[in-house]
Design a protein around this motif. Structure first.
Motif, PDB file in Angstrom:
ATOM      1  N   CYS A  46       0.832  -1.199   0.000  1.00 18.86           N
ATOM      2  CA  CYS A  46       0.000   0.000   0.000  1.00 18.86           C
ATOM      3  C   CYS A  46       0.873   1.259   0.000  1.00 18.86           C
ATOM      4  N   SER A  47       1.957   1.240   0.766  1.00 17.13           N
ATOM      5  CA  SER A  47       2.861   2.403   0.817  1.00 17.13           C
ATOM      6  C   SER A  47       3.444   2.682  -0.563  1.00 17.13           C
ATOM      7  N   GLU A  88       7.108  -0.459  12.205  1.00 22.79           N
ATOM      8  CA  GLU A  88       8.156   0.309  11.541  1.00 22.79           C
ATOM      9  C   GLU A  88       8.288  -0.196  10.116  1.00 22.79           C
ATOM     10  N   VAL A  89       8.444   0.720   9.185  1.00 17.23           N
ATOM     11  CA  VAL A  89       8.621   0.332   7.791  1.00 17.23           C
ATOM     12  C   VAL A  89       9.712   1.203   7.164  1.00 17.23           C
ATOM     13  N   GLU A  90      10.668   0.539   6.559  1.00 16.91           N
ATOM     14  CA  GLU A  90      11.759   1.213   5.847  1.00 16.91           C
ATOM     15  C   GLU A  90      11.568   0.932   4.371  1.00 16.91           C
ATOM     16  N   LEU A  91      11.473   2.000   3.580  1.00 19.83           N
ATOM     17  CA  LEU A  91      11.207   1.862   2.151  1.00 19.83           C
ATOM     18  C   LEU A  91      12.281   2.590   1.362  1.00 19.83           C
ATOM     19  N   GLU A 112       2.542   8.674   2.579  1.00 23.22           N
ATOM     20  CA  GLU A 112       2.137   8.182   3.899  1.00 23.22           C
ATOM     21  C   GLU A 112       0.668   8.474   4.156  1.00 23.22           C
ATOM     22  N   ARG A 113       0.244   9.672   3.807  1.00 23.74           N
ATOM     23  CA  ARG A 113      -1.158  10.051   4.023  1.00 23.74           C
ATOM     24  C   ARG A 113      -2.090   9.191   3.167  1.00 23.74           C
ATOM     25  N   VAL A 117      -3.727   1.370   4.504  1.00 25.89           N
ATOM     26  CA  VAL A 117      -3.358   0.314   5.451  1.00 25.89           C
ATOM     27  C   VAL A 117      -2.677   0.952   6.663  1.00 25.89           C
ATOM     28  N   GLY A 118      -1.696   1.818   6.412  1.00 23.57           N
ATOM     29  CA  GLY A 118      -1.025   2.504   7.511  1.00 23.57           C
ATOM     30  C   GLY A 118      -1.976   3.356   8.319  1.00 23.57           C
TER      31      GLY A 118
END
Length: 132
Positions: A46-47, A88-91, A112-113, A117-118
């Protein structure tokens, strides 16, 4: 005597070739996935979908992408139920054309907005982006 809180940790990665892995194992077949892995994979997907959408609106394409998402599951104080306590998510991804720092910041904010899902998680994800 105080009871120890049970804590579960998961890590899900999106590899450059598109495979998802949990810990050191490729997540095949799907029966091997924990529900938590599916949520983390959904957050990653989703990100990046949100990033690609936002980037496309300003004429930027998103190239190679990788990510690692981690969560901690523990019992909540307020109701005693198990839930995500940290996410935590690192992209990382390449952008074409490259953007200056200010425009990358705007793009990350939109991505992010736009990730539902986030936004749906009670434990708000802590994002780290590396866009080049």
């Amino acid at each position: 005597m105080t009871a120890r809180t049970k804590e579960l940790r998961f890590e899900t990665r999106l590899e450059p070739d598109g495979r998802f892995c949990a810990g050191s194992e490729e997540l095949l077949p799907p029966e091997a996935w924990h529900a938590e892995d599916l949520v983390l994979a959904g957050l990653i997907k989703c990100s990046f979908a949100s990033l690609r959408h936002s980037a496309g609106r300003i004429g930027v394409s998103v190239g190679a992408a990788t990510a690692v998402a981690r969560c901690t599951v523990t019992r909540r104080d307020e109701d005693g139920r198990f839930a995500f306590s940290t996410v935590e998510v690192e992209l990382a991804a390449t952008l074409e054309p490259a953007l200056d720092e200010a425009r990358r910041g705007e793009l990350v904010e939109r991505a992010e907005r736009g990730c539902f899902v986030g936004a749906s998680l009670t434990a708000k994800p802590q994002y780290t982006w590396r866009l080049s």
